[in-house]
Design an enzyme around this catalytic site. Structure first.
Site, short mmCIF file in Angstrom:
data_model
loop_
_atom_site.label_atom_id
_atom_site.label_comp_id
_atom_site.label_asym_id
_atom_site.label_seq_id
_atom_site.Cartn_x
_atom_site.Cartn_y
_atom_site.Cartn_z
N CYS A 39 -0.52 0.70 -0.64
CA CYS A 39 0.02 1.61 0.38
C CYS A 39 -0.02 3.07 -0.05
O CYS A 39 0.29 3.95 0.75
CB CYS A 39 1.45 1.21 0.72
N HIS A 45 3.38 2.32 9.85
CA HIS A 45 2.83 2.27 8.49
C HIS A 45 1.45 1.63 8.46
O HIS A 45 1.29 0.49 8.03
CB HIS A 45 3.81 1.50 7.59
#
Length: 388
Positions: free
Chosen positions: A84, A334
């Protein structure tokens, strides 16, 4: 060593983009960033591109030349993968390249396409960012891993699910006016507490959504900005990166994130600022507990004090340190490979005064972004300042 300015930013709306490809999403963000900067694509000397799960979600590896072409660029490109934190690392390496004098104009950012997979498929795909031998084979997923971190934190320092609910409520409220946010709606503490359990003590509203989206930044040297009379008042003055053991069982304390602390210390030292100088922050809140631990790793709060920050109003839009005015990963969304670039794009807009929540920080001159990979086995921190 030259300074680095953010000449332009570009984002797609975050959410579900059915029928669109990843290359199409990134091209949209890249062209928007070039337009915002007033820079022609032929001026870009290199593309730094973040992507984590494209080989799984789109069966497409070797993405850098594909998205470079899609964006209409004539330069080489490099893909960065750090879970991420992929786009955060891509931006960091672009900053270092511009500072060194190797390049004057770079495009950096990232993309992720996720909603074309089922929830189970996304969960399985994301899990490959954990330790395959010692976590994934045992059935660990990231909701479960962050639940373990949350339980360790609450046991060591205290706090409650209600404290975590206030983090979610704050970030949803911040997302309401953000045209790029996936969830532009408020929630209540009661809704957060009553939402379905995911992995105790975390419930549905403690978790970020599954998201498609892309982000892009045009980074230029100060000399290039001056020579071409660019309107680029925001500079990236500090960058730092930290690492930790990938598997939770190998860590000394699951309630702390030393990778983020190390990245922050490096970024603060690089910029010549301290945590007290920061006016506004965008932190990696993939789960509500992640924001709490980030606040402490970044030296905004002492250990055990971050859990009550949102409830006390310290980190709300009218608090002393507004956090995640974009809505954060929690409500803005996200798309994992794009998030680090998105945070810097949002911070740039906040400091320039053209973000819908800029009125919450009208005098802000120093901002910070914090991007984490996995259970914060990787972390990247950037300091942004208004240069003129």
């Amino acid at each position: 060593m030259t300074g680095v300015r953010v000449a332009g930013v570009g984002l797609t709306p975050f959410g579900e983009h059915a029928g669109r490809t990843g290359r199409d999403l990134f091209a949209e963000a890249a062209l928007a960033a070039l337009d915002d900067a007033g820079v022609d694509g032929d001026e870009v000397e290199h593309l730094n591109y973040g992507n984590f799960m494209g080989a799984l979600a789109e069966r497409q590896g070797h993405q850098a030349p594909i998205v470079t072409e899609a964006a209409g660029l004539r330069c080489a490109g490099t893909r960065y993968e750090e879970a991420c934190a992929s786009a955060g690392v891509a931006v960091r390496e672009a900053v270092r390249a511009v500072r060194s004098g190797e390049n004057d104009v770079m495009l950096a950012g990232g993309m992720e396409r996720m909603t074309n997979l089922s929830t189970a498929e996304v969960t399985e795909s994301l899990a490959v960012a954990a330790d395959e031998l010692f976590e994934v084979r045992a059935g660990v997923t990231f909701p479960g891993a962050y639940a373990l971190m949350a339980r360790a934190y609450l046991e060591e320092y205290g706090g409650s699910r209600e404290d975590l609910a206030h983090v979610a409520v704050k970030n949803h409220a911040n997302a309401v006016p953000n045209e790029y946010a996936q969830y532009q709606r408020e929630i209540t503490v009661e809704q957060a507490l009553d939402s379905p359990a995911v992995a105790s003590p975390l419930h549905l509203f403690d978790a970020c959504p599954i998201t498609d989206g892309a982000s892009a930044l045009v980074l230029v040297s100060e000399e290039y900005a001056e020579e071409h009379d660019l309107d680029a008042p925001v500079a990236i003055t500090g960058t730092g990166q930290g690492g930790d053991r990938a598997a939770l069982q190998d860590r000394a304390d699951m309630a702390r994130t030393p990778a983020a602390a190390d990245a922050a210390a490096e970024a603060y030292g690089d910029a010549g600022v301290a945590s007290d100088d920061v006016d506004v922050a965008e932190v990696h809140d993939c789960f509500t507990i992640a924001e709490v631990m980030a606040l402490e790793a970044l030296d905004f709060f002492d250990p055990g004090e971050g859990i009550g920050a949102a409830r006390r109003g310290d980190t709300t839009r009218d608090g002393d340190l507004p956090v995640n005015l974009s809505g954060g990963l929690k409500a803005k969304g996200h798309p994992v490979g794009a998030t680090g670039g998105s945070q810097i794009a949002e911070m740039t807009r906040l400091l320039r005064g053209d973000h819908p929540n800029s009125d919450a920080v009208p005098d802000a001159t120093v901002g910070l972004t914090h991007n984490a990979g996995g259970t914060v086995a990787s972390a990247v921190v950037h300091v942004l300042e208004v240069a003129e």
